[in-house]
Design an enzyme around this catalytic site. Structure first.
Site, PDB file in Angstrom:
ATOM      1  N   ASP A  71       0.816  -1.180   0.155  1.00  8.70           N
ATOM      2  CA  ASP A  71      -0.076  -0.022   0.133  1.00  8.70           C
ATOM      3  C   ASP A  71       0.898   1.177   0.029  1.00  8.70           C
ATOM      4  O   ASP A  71       1.931   1.224   0.311  1.00  8.70           O
ATOM      5  CB  ASP A  71      -1.080   0.045   1.219  1.00  8.70           C
ATOM      6  N   GLU A 133      -0.161  -0.951   5.508  1.00 10.87           N
ATOM      7  CA  GLU A 133       0.882  -0.633   6.736  1.00 10.87           C
ATOM      8  C   GLU A 133       0.980   0.898   6.922  1.00 10.87           C
ATOM      9  O   GLU A 133       0.990   1.266   8.032  1.00 10.87           O
ATOM     10  CB  GLU A 133       2.332  -0.985   6.151  1.00 10.87           C
TER      11      GLU A 133
END
Length: 374
Positions: A71, A133
């Protein structure tokens, strides 16, 4: 595929934290399978996001994890010089959202995969790619919880966050919380008939100021900048108009803790103050939105010595930003940070990585593979 070509493919996926990531997961899964490696997609509880775990070599003996997140943060800043989700090359710079943080590491690891798969590895290398994250390390815990069914306990985990390929042994822990205070609206001329949620939140804010000052008094760890734990109010919103008693106020708080200090405990006085407002008639919702532990790896740990040999430099003692490394250490797996790119380029317009950094990272990973051969 060359690392730059892989990075171009990865950057094209706008895999912003908190959104579905099936497209990037599927592309990586197919690429890994084409390299004859074992890969498992691990859906998260959200239903539209997944982690990915792959193994090169024998899974039933201890090896090493290469950990990265798929991400990225949003790219809404107007100062971008080009489409943030289209890789742009200028000389030795590669621009795009996630180039440094941290799709560059993913690209280097995937580019090294064919060479690793061709080696007679006696011990495995695992790829552990997580989601969300950037939203507080939400995906990795679900993957770490399943490691026992995927492989033998690894000897160590290399977290490829941008560090200009200089290994890092420690980072602070973090916790964040969201507080909602519901009061009762009314005309501002009759405060006796309402419950002012903004005024109530002021009590929590005051506690945050006191707690932040208390944290700055120690304990200290001079490896960090600053050398103490910190706490702040990050956002606050509430009210509709100046002549309406606000019936809702929402604030977000964050704590970052040095080694030996629990970030969630730093937020505990704020939680207690917020919950005490119920006695005054307010409805209070306290949500811990993210939390991860700090990392602390000793200078003489085998993993630290290994990275010193692989990179040719002694690891740095610590950084103040956080990573998934603390989660691996909390699970009993030594962890260290080392990856291409620079954290100073991350989360800003025209984020970039150097082609030399990609090459150095791929070389390091292939060198690790050589050490795992008989």
């Amino acid at each position: 595929m060359h690392a730059v070509e892989i990075l171009e493919r990865l950057i094209a996926f706008p895999s912003v934290a908190g959104q579905a990531n099936d497209a990037i997961v599927e592309w990586i899964r197919a690429y890994i399978e084409d390299c004859n490696a074992t890969v498992t997609v691990l859906p998260g509880p959200e239903g539209n996001r997944a982690n990915l775990f792959a193994t090169i070599g024998p899974a039933d003996v201890p090896g090493y994890i290469l950990s990265g997140h798929m991400d990225v943060v949003p790219a809404n800043e107007p100062a971008w010089s080009s489409d943030p989700f289209t890789l742009r090359a200028e000389a030795n710079r590669l621009y795009g959202r996630g180039t440094s943080d941290m799709k560059g590491f993913l690209a280097a690891a995937l580019a090294a995969l064919p060479a690793l798969a061709a080696k007679p590895l006696a011990r495995p290398i695992h790829l552990a790619f997580s989601y969300d994250e950037e939203a507080g390390c939400r995906g990795a815990p679900h993957m770490i919880a399943r490691l026992a069914e995927l492989c033998a306990r690894p000897e160590g985990a290399i977290i490829g966050e941008p560090s200009t390929m200089r290994a890092i042994r420690a980072h602070k822990g973090k916790a964040a919380a969201r507080v909602e205070i519901h009061g009762r609206s009314g005309h501002s001329s009759r405060p006796d008939q309402g419950l002012n949620a903004v005024h109530a939140m002021a009590e929590v804010l005051a506690e945050a100021v006191v707690s932040a000052e208390r944290a700055s008094q120690g304990p200290f760890d001079t490896a960090f900048e600053p050398a103490y734990s910190s706490l702040q109010a990050g956002t606050i919103k509430g009210g509709q108009a100046v002549n309406i008693i606000p019936d809702l106020c929402i604030a977000e708080f964050e704590a970052r803790a040095v080694s030996g200090v629990s970030p969630t405990e730093l937020l505990a006085p704020l939680k207690a103050r917020a919950e005490s407002l119920r006695a005054k008639g307010f409805e209070v919702n306290w949500e811990l939105t993210s939390a991860y532990p700090g990392l602390s790896l000793s200078a003489d740990a085998p993993l630290a010595c290994l990275l010193a040999e692989l990179t040719g430099e002694e690891p740095l003692a610590a950084v103040s930003y956080g990573t998934e490394a603390g989660l691996y250490q909390a699970a009993g797996i030594d962890a260290i940070i080392c990856g291409p790119g620079d954290i100073a380029r991350a989360h800003r317009p025209d984020e970039f990585i150097l082609t030399d950094e990609l090459t150095a990272c791929q070389s390091m990973i292939e060198a690790l593979g050589n050490r795992l051969c008989p």
